[in-house]
Design an enzyme around this catalytic site. Structure first.
Site, PDB file in Angstrom:
ATOM      1  N   ASP A  46       0.809  -1.225   0.000  1.00 53.71           N
ATOM      2  CA  ASP A  46       0.000   0.000   0.000  1.00 53.71           C
ATOM      3  C   ASP A  46       0.840   1.272   0.000  1.00 53.71           C
ATOM      4  O   ASP A  46       0.629   2.165   0.821  1.00 53.71           O
ATOM      5  CB  ASP A  46      -0.933   0.018   1.217  1.00 53.71           C
ATOM      6  CG  ASP A  46      -1.732  -1.261   1.368  1.00 53.71           C
ATOM      7  OD1 ASP A  46      -2.370  -1.660   0.376  1.00 53.71           O
ATOM      8  OD2 ASP A  46      -1.727  -1.860   2.459  1.00 53.71           O
ATOM      9  N   GLU A 233     -11.277   0.051  -3.505  1.00 51.90           N
ATOM     10  CA  GLU A 233     -10.458   0.523  -2.393  1.00 51.90           C
ATOM     11  C   GLU A 233      -9.229   1.254  -2.930  1.00 51.90           C
ATOM     12  O   GLU A 233      -9.063   1.448  -4.136  1.00 51.90           O
ATOM     13  CB  GLU A 233     -10.042  -0.632  -1.492  1.00 51.90           C
ATOM     14  CG  GLU A 233      -9.113  -1.658  -2.117  1.00 51.90           C
ATOM     15  CD  GLU A 233      -8.725  -2.761  -1.134  1.00 51.90           C
ATOM     16  OE1 GLU A 233      -9.383  -2.892  -0.078  1.00 51.90           O
ATOM     17  OE2 GLU A 233      -7.746  -3.483  -1.413  1.00 51.90           O
TER      18      GLU A 233
END
Length: 329
Positions: A46, A233
């Protein structure tokens, strides 16, 4: 009810992840024209990044390698060094000590830096809030001191995760984030594969110049549909020319269908139109489940993660944006 799996945990991924061995064989080893390259050969999921005032780049990753928030450094955006430094050495009273996900950092006008991250809520474990922390100095690598209160929780809707900062052309600041509806889903794929499926909307929150004081209410700018699987997301917003580009990932991060897509709008608040195009997907350049991407506000470079064995390494890529089309170069 069976416990909700940690949807960002590499150990959970290892238990569930089953893809073709031909795809899993190896990460990118040689940088080629038009191809991304392995930037951080370590568990660094991420990735968000920021450029310091001196031109040096700093990347920030989900908890791993013994750190709550990880940081890496690069002079040229090509070669990266993972730093042995804890970005977030102290925590706020609302959060637990586990699961600090998807950090992003912006530089304020006063030279300080603001760190956004997803932290587990003590009041509802396995569910998360968007936390905010401010750098002690003008060093982008920190340390950062957390604010006592989170920016967003929405625990009744599953929580708030995956924050990313955005500076608009008029100087207004925003934070985009995901409402983690799949964390209260009915099971199946990423806990949201069994009907009725929960919404996982992307919200846009305007904030003050400090980077964290909300101005008005958050507005929804995107949500999942059947083409996205159980969720959308990892939102990341940039402005290129007169068009807003909202990059995001679809499907479960353990799934071969995990990818990076984008939607566009002419107004900051939308409507955002999904292009349906995949900027990067499994099989491209021998990558496995690439996603969690962050694109530079300049629109010409990107970091994202992909599986390298049971971990998620960080990859970098050069981009070209022409009209509403985005591609690697």
């Amino acid at each position: 009810m069976w416990p909700t799996p940690n949807p960002k945990s590499s150990s959970w991924a290892l238990g569930l992840f089953a893809l073709a061995t031909s795809v899993l064989s190896s990460p990118i080893e040689i940088r080629a024209a038009g191809a991304p390259w392995l930037a951080i050969n370590s568990d660094f999921p991420d990735p968000g990044f920021v450029q310091g005032a001196d031109g040096v780049w700093y990347a920030f990753g989900t908890n791993g390698n013994g750190k709550t928030i990880q940081v890496a450094r690069s002079e040229d955006f090509v070669s990266w060094t993972l730093l042995n430094k804890e970005v977030l050495p102290t925590l706020a009273g609302w959060e637990t000590s586990v699961d600090h996900w998807a950090p992003d950092v912006i530089r304020r006008n006063d030279g300080r830096y603001v760190l956004y991250y997803s932290g587990e809520a003590q009041s509802m474990v396995r569910h998360h809030c968007v936390g905010v922390a401010i750098s002690e100095s003008t060093d982008p690598s920190g340390p950062y001191i957390p604010n006592p209160n989170p920016l967003s929780c929405r625990l009744d809707q599953g929580g708030s995760i995956d924050p990313s900062g955005f500076l608009d052309k008029d100087g207004s600041r925003y934070v985009v984030f995901k409402v983690d509806g799949n964390s209260i889903g009915n099971g199946g794929d990423c806990n949201n594969g069994v009907a009725p499926l929960k919404p996982t909307p992307i919200l846009l929150q305007k904030v003050d110049a400090d980077g964290f004081t909300p101005l008005g209410d958050a507005v929804q700018i995107l949500d999942r549909d059947d083409s996205d699987g159980p969720l959308v997301e990892a939102p990341n917003l940039i402005l290129h020319g007169d068009t807003y580009f909202l990059f995001y990932s679809t499907h479960c991060f353990t799934d071969a269908k995990y990818d990076v897509r984008w939607a566009t709008a002419k107004s900051i608040t939308g409507p955002y139109v999904k292009t349906g195009a995949q900027l990067v997907k499994t099989g491209d350049f021998n990558l496995t489940s690439p996603g969690g991407g962050t694109v530079c506000g300049c629109g010409d470079r990107m970091l994202f993660h992909g599986f390298c064995g049971s971990e998620r390494c960080t990859y970098a890529a050069d981009l070209s944006i022409q009209g509403t089309n985005v591609r690697f170069v």
